[in-house]
Write a protein that holds these residues in place. Structure first.
Motif, mmCIF file in Angstrom:
data_model
loop_
_atom_site.group_PDB
_atom_site.id
_atom_site.type_symbol
_atom_site.label_atom_id
_atom_site.label_comp_id
_atom_site.label_asym_id
_atom_site.label_seq_id
_atom_site.Cartn_x
_atom_site.Cartn_y
_atom_site.Cartn_z
ATOM 1 N N VAL A 193 -1.481 7.386 5.524
ATOM 2 C CA VAL A 193 -1.782 6.759 7.210
ATOM 3 C C VAL A 193 -0.876 6.437 7.891
ATOM 4 C CG1 VAL A 193 -4.446 6.658 6.266
ATOM 5 C CG2 VAL A 193 -2.827 4.915 6.370
ATOM 6 N N THR A 194 0.529 6.158 7.904
ATOM 7 C CA THR A 194 1.619 5.003 8.203
ATOM 8 C C THR A 194 2.271 6.003 9.856
ATOM 9 O OG1 THR A 194 2.551 5.719 6.220
ATOM 10 C CG2 THR A 194 3.731 5.422 7.915
ATOM 11 N N ASN A 231 -0.771 6.208 -4.849
ATOM 12 C CA ASN A 231 -1.032 5.259 -3.716
ATOM 13 C C ASN A 231 -0.686 4.091 -4.751
ATOM 14 O OD1 ASN A 231 -3.533 4.439 -1.542
ATOM 15 N ND2 ASN A 231 -1.134 3.817 -2.010
ATOM 16 N N PRO A 259 5.397 10.143 -4.304
ATOM 17 C CA PRO A 259 5.520 10.993 -5.702
ATOM 18 C C PRO A 259 4.939 11.160 -7.001
ATOM 19 C CG PRO A 259 7.358 11.442 -4.356
ATOM 20 C CD PRO A 259 6.682 10.153 -3.898
ATOM 21 N N ARG A 260 4.002 11.495 -6.756
ATOM 22 C CA ARG A 260 2.980 11.007 -8.585
ATOM 23 C C ARG A 260 4.086 11.085 -9.485
ATOM 24 N NH1 ARG A 260 -1.840 14.316 -6.738
ATOM 25 N NH2 ARG A 260 -0.407 15.115 -6.419
ATOM 26 N N HIS A 265 -4.357 3.934 -7.202
ATOM 27 C CA HIS A 265 -4.823 5.277 -7.486
ATOM 28 C C HIS A 265 -3.699 5.763 -7.883
ATOM 29 C CE1 HIS A 265 -7.858 3.683 -4.885
ATOM 30 N NE2 HIS A 265 -6.555 2.998 -3.733
ATOM 31 N N SER A 305 2.430 3.356 3.501
ATOM 32 C CA SER A 305 0.890 3.060 3.566
ATOM 33 C C SER A 305 0.206 4.110 3.034
ATOM 34 C CB SER A 305 -0.166 2.022 4.966
ATOM 35 O OG SER A 305 -1.304 2.485 4.973
ATOM 36 N N GLY A 306 -1.215 4.188 2.454
ATOM 37 C CA GLY A 306 -1.627 4.831 1.600
ATOM 38 C C GLY A 306 -2.784 5.266 1.972
ATOM 39 N N GLU A 307 -3.548 3.976 2.649
ATOM 40 C CA GLU A 307 -5.217 3.802 2.797
ATOM 41 C C GLU A 307 -4.834 2.708 4.226
ATOM 42 O OE1 GLU A 307 -7.056 3.934 -0.363
ATOM 43 O OE2 GLU A 307 -6.502 2.182 -1.584
ATOM 44 N N ASP A 357 4.277 17.523 -8.489
ATOM 45 C CA ASP A 357 3.839 16.604 -7.696
ATOM 46 C C ASP A 357 2.272 17.328 -6.647
ATOM 47 O OD1 ASP A 357 5.221 14.042 -7.883
ATOM 48 O OD2 ASP A 357 6.922 14.872 -7.150
ATOM 49 N N VAL A 394 3.898 12.892 0.718
ATOM 50 C CA VAL A 394 2.872 12.371 0.014
ATOM 51 C C VAL A 394 1.397 12.628 0.509
ATOM 52 C CG1 VAL A 394 4.288 10.814 -0.897
ATOM 53 C CG2 VAL A 394 3.387 10.696 0.657
ATOM 54 N N VAL A 395 0.604 12.511 -0.241
ATOM 55 C CA VAL A 395 -0.790 13.398 -0.395
ATOM 56 C C VAL A 395 -1.756 12.830 0.109
ATOM 57 C CG1 VAL A 395 -0.281 15.146 -2.454
ATOM 58 C CG2 VAL A 395 -1.252 12.871 -3.144
ATOM 59 N N ASP A 404 -2.928 9.821 -6.447
ATOM 60 C CA ASP A 404 -2.282 10.680 -5.566
ATOM 61 C C ASP A 404 -1.194 9.696 -5.044
ATOM 62 O OD1 ASP A 404 -5.363 9.327 -4.238
ATOM 63 O OD2 ASP A 404 -4.265 8.906 -4.808
ATOM 64 N N GLY A 407 8.793 8.879 -0.442
ATOM 65 C CA GLY A 407 7.142 8.054 -0.368
ATOM 66 C C GLY A 407 6.663 7.873 1.067
ATOM 67 N N THR A 408 6.169 6.420 1.387
ATOM 68 C CA THR A 408 5.788 6.076 2.579
ATOM 69 C C THR A 408 5.101 4.962 2.594
ATOM 70 O OG1 THR A 408 5.157 6.669 5.092
ATOM 71 C CG2 THR A 408 3.731 7.374 3.449
ATOM 72 N N VAL A 410 2.933 4.726 -0.722
ATOM 73 C CA VAL A 410 2.125 6.155 -0.933
ATOM 74 C C VAL A 410 4.455 6.442 -1.663
ATOM 75 C CG1 VAL A 410 1.433 8.407 -1.449
ATOM 76 C CG2 VAL A 410 0.858 5.979 0.055
ATOM 77 N N ASP A 447 1.045 -1.235 -0.082
ATOM 78 C CA ASP A 447 -0.380 0.056 -0.123
ATOM 79 C C ASP A 447 0.770 1.083 -0.167
ATOM 80 O OD1 ASP A 447 -2.859 2.075 0.816
ATOM 81 O OD2 ASP A 447 -1.963 1.615 2.572
#
Lengths: 485, 434
Positions: free
Chosen positions: B180-181, A385, A353-354, A380, A422-424, B97, B176-177, A383, A419-420, A351, A349
């Motif tokens: 939930v981290t 994700n 940068p686009r 997604h 988890s997005g959701e 971005d 990032v937009v 965004d 990024g990171t 995320v 999951d």
């Protein structure tokens, strides 16, 4: 290991179950191992059997349950529909689950204020369908919206395709009635949109059930748009589709949704439903525009040209509701359709940068090849994700381990490019050991301070989010085959 | 503060960053003059000062542009002011971005200028945008006439770095937009008036620049009609992006209805046209129609009401309420707050009423306090809140301007205890004198 787990003698367990039954009735507590089996899992690959599952009907009952568990030091996990993909609803050893299948009422819809007040077990799509009768909608639309609950959405700060334009759950929640670990009932936030004081509502959303158990939620509703137009951009490969994503955004257009479906996913979807995705496409992009007719019409040409200019082999436009619905059914049933390829899947999951999408997807593909894991991508894109979905048959020796290692590399790479994790879907059990990739000890200690303000004894959904080392560690078990499709 | 602790701060950040004590008067917080003002231009200075402060139990007030230091209760103590206005660089701007990361001392105007160079918009509003800093706007949760569409600053904040009461730097969120981290601590810091930490960096998601704006103005004699038509307008697909109702003391009409529009040209034109038609059908004539630059100036003018030097009120009250109670609450405000020259700025779509008074009008403190208390009771029964934003120090000494009986207060107290156990950050300013 807490005292309760050490002292879990038959007699104390029986007394405890009796106390729960006294609160909610005998029929609303299950504790026989056979009955508990289905509560051992959520949508992730981990499992652990709870001591009992309780089905309350009111905030008062939840409060009384938590007073008992608090007195005994018993961990508690709230459970909506169990659709979470990060192990968030799995009970720790000796812990119970509170399930909300009996708290499913839509209590009020206020059309003038554009709000709805619901119990936590209300299904996301049921709420959306209900308020559409009033010309309104509930914007967060996770792919699991046919099954997932609003309470679970709050815990995970759930997203969905249309969060690109409208934000995630946190942007749509006004007030939460919550029961804290000691059984006290508090109201967080307020019915007006600007409430003075610390934004306890805001930090509660996405706290994965570790701050409190939501028992009543007031959400914001949005008006239905005048015009909706969905574009299906068909591309020869995923790289050109990624370029199209940047081109659309680069034109100053933030669509309502911007979703990517790769070749393997297209095949899976088309094998179970005719969504209208061409079998020979390398990838398709779903781009949805909403708003006033003038707003949609003005950018239509630019969206179309963005898709053609970046290599689309065809661009189709769906305006009729049934045509759009067909496309979205295709998108939202993709994960179920993966069952035609393999009995198990494991979803990442991350995320990013686009603008890093192409680069990251190349890496995802390379990692999949290196570990010998089939990967489908439905995500997604707007965004950033990603949802690389590893497809496998767990009966194949060592495959789950390889999938986990591949997932680990993917998450590391997402973080590496800015990024990171988890997005959701949340961190839960599944990604907690990866938290140090993103946050250092000080970052995590600040988060724990927030949690300790709500739940000083860490009895609510303990053992999640933070890397191991805290009390209530969960010795979760990886699941057996065939459970996630 | 002893000269010893002053020298510890000096040692930590360098003498050149301590302002001349003669200037300290300019940094008074509601009459309380700081002992020391430190000009910050790097994050490690914030950490260093807070470390010294925490070790010596010194109180610290973060200071951006100083435009909203009138908010909150009177601080119990102000030992050190951190002036962050020189800590103002754009650290990372990624137009493709739609994200930007800045140091917290940058002004809103400067940030808007940077992102608009790439046709992007940071959809945040604040009075005094040329002085108000991003850190201050986040800490105070300011918003403006387009809040109905854009929401609050916290809705656009996706990541932050914050210096804790003990000088530790932590981050929340990211660049990032969607994220939930971990917990969303950004939400907690926003609107906390610097009582939980000092915001050091902020990352925002951006929106595309809107090429067109409009403002429609109509005069009305009845508040009932103004509220009724506002509600009707908001129910339409072509609704404006914001509505304001102002009372006109001595004006031609009793009330002004202002409709704000922004977006792409064809859509703005249609909204303006259809809204005017709807008003006309209801017997209301648009008397003034502004477009683009003129419209933006009007929106900015409304945004700055009560904040430009010649209009600073002696008293200001902010009421937050659900739209369906807007009319009743406005009426109750008129009844209970007896000043003849009250200025009302109402946002019926979002549910906010600002009430400004240019004079104290001779109302005795105890009467004012009783009236606000009665209003608070009325509003809280309708699930709203009343905050005194400005008033005389003699009143502030007697009340909690936030109300102080918030049902969540016990949890807020625990939050404060966790994040600032010794209560050195902006002490007593916040709700419940936290």
């Amino acid at each position: 290991m807490n005292e309760w787990v050490e002292d879990k003698t038959k007699m104390t367990v029986k007394t405890f179950i009796d106390e729960l039954q006294e609160i909610v009735g005998i029929e609303n507590v299950i504790s026989h191992p056979d009955d508990l089996l289905v509560y051992e899992y959520d949508g992730s690959v981990d499992s652990n059997i709870p001591l009992a599952v309780v089905f309350p009907s009111s905030a008062d009952e939840v409060s009384r349950i938590l007073k008992v568990t608090h007195g005994r030091g018993i961990p508690v996990v709230g459970r909506g529909s169990g659709t979470g993909l990060s192990g968030g609803a799995i009970a720790p050893d000796g812990g119970i689950q509170i399930a909300f299948t009996k708290m499913t009422r839509i209590l009020e819809v206020n059309v003038e204020n554009r709000t709805a007040t619901v119990e936590p077990g209300v299904i996301n799509l049921d709420l959306d369908n209900h308020v559409r009768e009033f010309g309104l909608r509930y914007a967060p639309d996770p792919s699991s919206q046919r099954a997932c609950s609003i309470g679970g959405n709050i815990a995970e700060n759930a997203g969905g395709p249309h969060c690109l334009a409208y934000g995630t759950t946190t942007n749509h929640v006004l007030e939460i009635e919550s029961v804290l670990e000691d059984g006290s009932i508090v109201k967080l936030g307020g019915l007006s949109r600007d409430v003075p004081g610390y934004d306890l509502r805001g930090v509660f959303v996405g706290s994965e059930g570790t701050f409190g158990i939501a028992t009543k939620i007031t959400v914001r509703l949005l008006p239905l748009p005048e015009m909706v137009k969905t574009f299906l951009g068909i591309f020869p490969d995923i790289e050109s589709a990624c370029t199209a994503v940047s081109a659309v955004i680069g034109h100053g257009i933030v669509p309502a949704a911007l979703e990517m479906i790769d070749a393997l996913s297209i095949k899976a979807v088309q094998s179970v439903t005719d969504a209208g995705f061409p079998d020979d496409a390398g990838a398709v992009l779903l781009v949805e525009l909403e708003g006033l007719t003038e707003e949609v019409e003005e950018v239509t040409e630019r969206v179309e040209s963005s898709l053609w200019d970046t290599g689309a082999t065809n661009v189709l436009i769906a305006e009729a509701p049934e045509d759009r619905e067909r496309l979205w059914v295709g998108r939202k049933t993709a994960f179920g359709a993966f069952g035609t390829i393999a009995p198990n899947y494991y979803l990442v999951d991350g995320v990013v940068p686009r603008t890093k999408l192409t680069q990251v997807l190349k890496k995802v593909s390379e990692i999949g090849e290196r570990y010998g894991i089939t990967i489908a991508n439905v995500f997604h894109a707007g965004d950033g994700n990603l949802h690389p979905c590893m497809l496998f048959d767990e009966r194949e020796p060592g495959v789950l381990d390889r999938a986990m290692k591949a997932a680990s590399e993917m998450m590391e790479y997402c973080v590496e490019v800015g990024g990171t994790l988890s997005g959701e879907h949340g961190i839960g059990l599944e990604k907690k050991e990866y938290m140090p990739l993103v946050f250092n000890e000080i970052d995590l200690s600040q988060m724990k301070k927030a949690r300790d303000a709500f739940a000083p004894r860490n009895l609510l959904n303990p053992g999640k989010i933070f890397p191991d080392g805290e009390s209530h560690a969960i010795e979760a078990h990886r699941a057996s085959p065939g459970l996630y499709i | 503060m002893t000269s010893n602790t002053a020298s510890l701060v000096e040692k930590a950040v360098g003498a050149n960053k301590i302002l001349d004590p003669h200037d300290n008067q300019e940094y008074q917080v509601q009459g309380v003059i700081p002992d020391l003002v430190v000009s910050i231009d790097e994050e490690r200075d914030i950490s260093a000062v807070l470390l010294v402060a925490s070790q010596n139990n010194l109180s610290v007030v973060p200071w951006g542009g100083g435009t909203h230091q009138f908010l909150g209760n009177i601080p119990s103590q102000v030992d050190i002011v951190l002036d962050l206005s020189k800590y103002n660089r754009v650290l990372d701007f990624q137009p493709a971005d739609l994200t930007v990361t800045v140091e917290s001392g940058i002004t809103l105007s400067d940030l808007k200028t940077v992102v608009s160079s790439s046709d992007k918009l940071v959809p945040i509003e604040s009075p005094a945008a040329d002085k108000a800093t991003i850190g201050g706007i986040l800490a105070t949760g300011r918003s403006g006439p387009l809040r109905y569409t854009y929401g609050l600053p916290k809705d656009w904040l996706i990541g932050s770095r914050v210096v804790s009461a003990t000088g530790d730097v932590s981050k929340s969120g990211g660049k990032v937009v969607k994220n939930v981290t971990g917990y969303d601590l950004n939400k907690l810091y926003c609107g906390s008036l610097g009582t939980l930490g000092v915001i050091s960096e902020a990352t925002f998601k951006l929106a595309p620049h809107h090429p067109s704006s409009g403002v429609s103005i109509a005069g009305l004699d009845s508040l009932d009609i103004a509220c009724g038509i506002s509600s009707l307008l908001m129910s339409k697909v072509y609704s404006p992006q914001g509505i304001h109702i102002l009372n006109n003391n001595g004006g031609v009409a009793n009330y002004s209805l202002l409709l704000f529009f922004c977006g792409r040209v064809p859509a703005v034109l249609r909204r303006v046209r259809e809204c005017a038609n709807l008003l006309k059908e209801n017997g209301i004539i648009v008397t003034e129609q502004l477009a683009d630059d003129q419209a933006n100036e009007m929106i900015e003018h409304i945004n700055n009401m009560g904040h430009s030097d010649d209009t600073i009120p002696a008293c200001e009250i902010k009421v937050n309420i659900m739209p369906d109670n807007f009319l009743d609450v406005w009426r109750q405000c008129e009844t209970l707050l007896l000043e003849s020259q009250l200025e009302f700025i109402g946002d019926p779509g979002f549910g906010t009423i600002r009430i400004l008074s240019s004079t104290t009008g001779g109302t005795p403190d105890n009467v004012f306090i009783e009236n606000v208390s009665a209003l608070r009771q009325f509003v809280s029964e309708r699930n709203g809140t009343v905050t005194i934003e400005r008033c005389s120090s003699s009143i502030k000494e007697q009340v909690d301007v936030w109300g102080g009986t918030h049902p969540e207060l016990s949890v807020m107290e625990r939050v404060k205890k966790q994040f600032d156990p010794n209560g050195i950050l902006n002490p007593c300013r916040f709700m419940g004198h936290l």
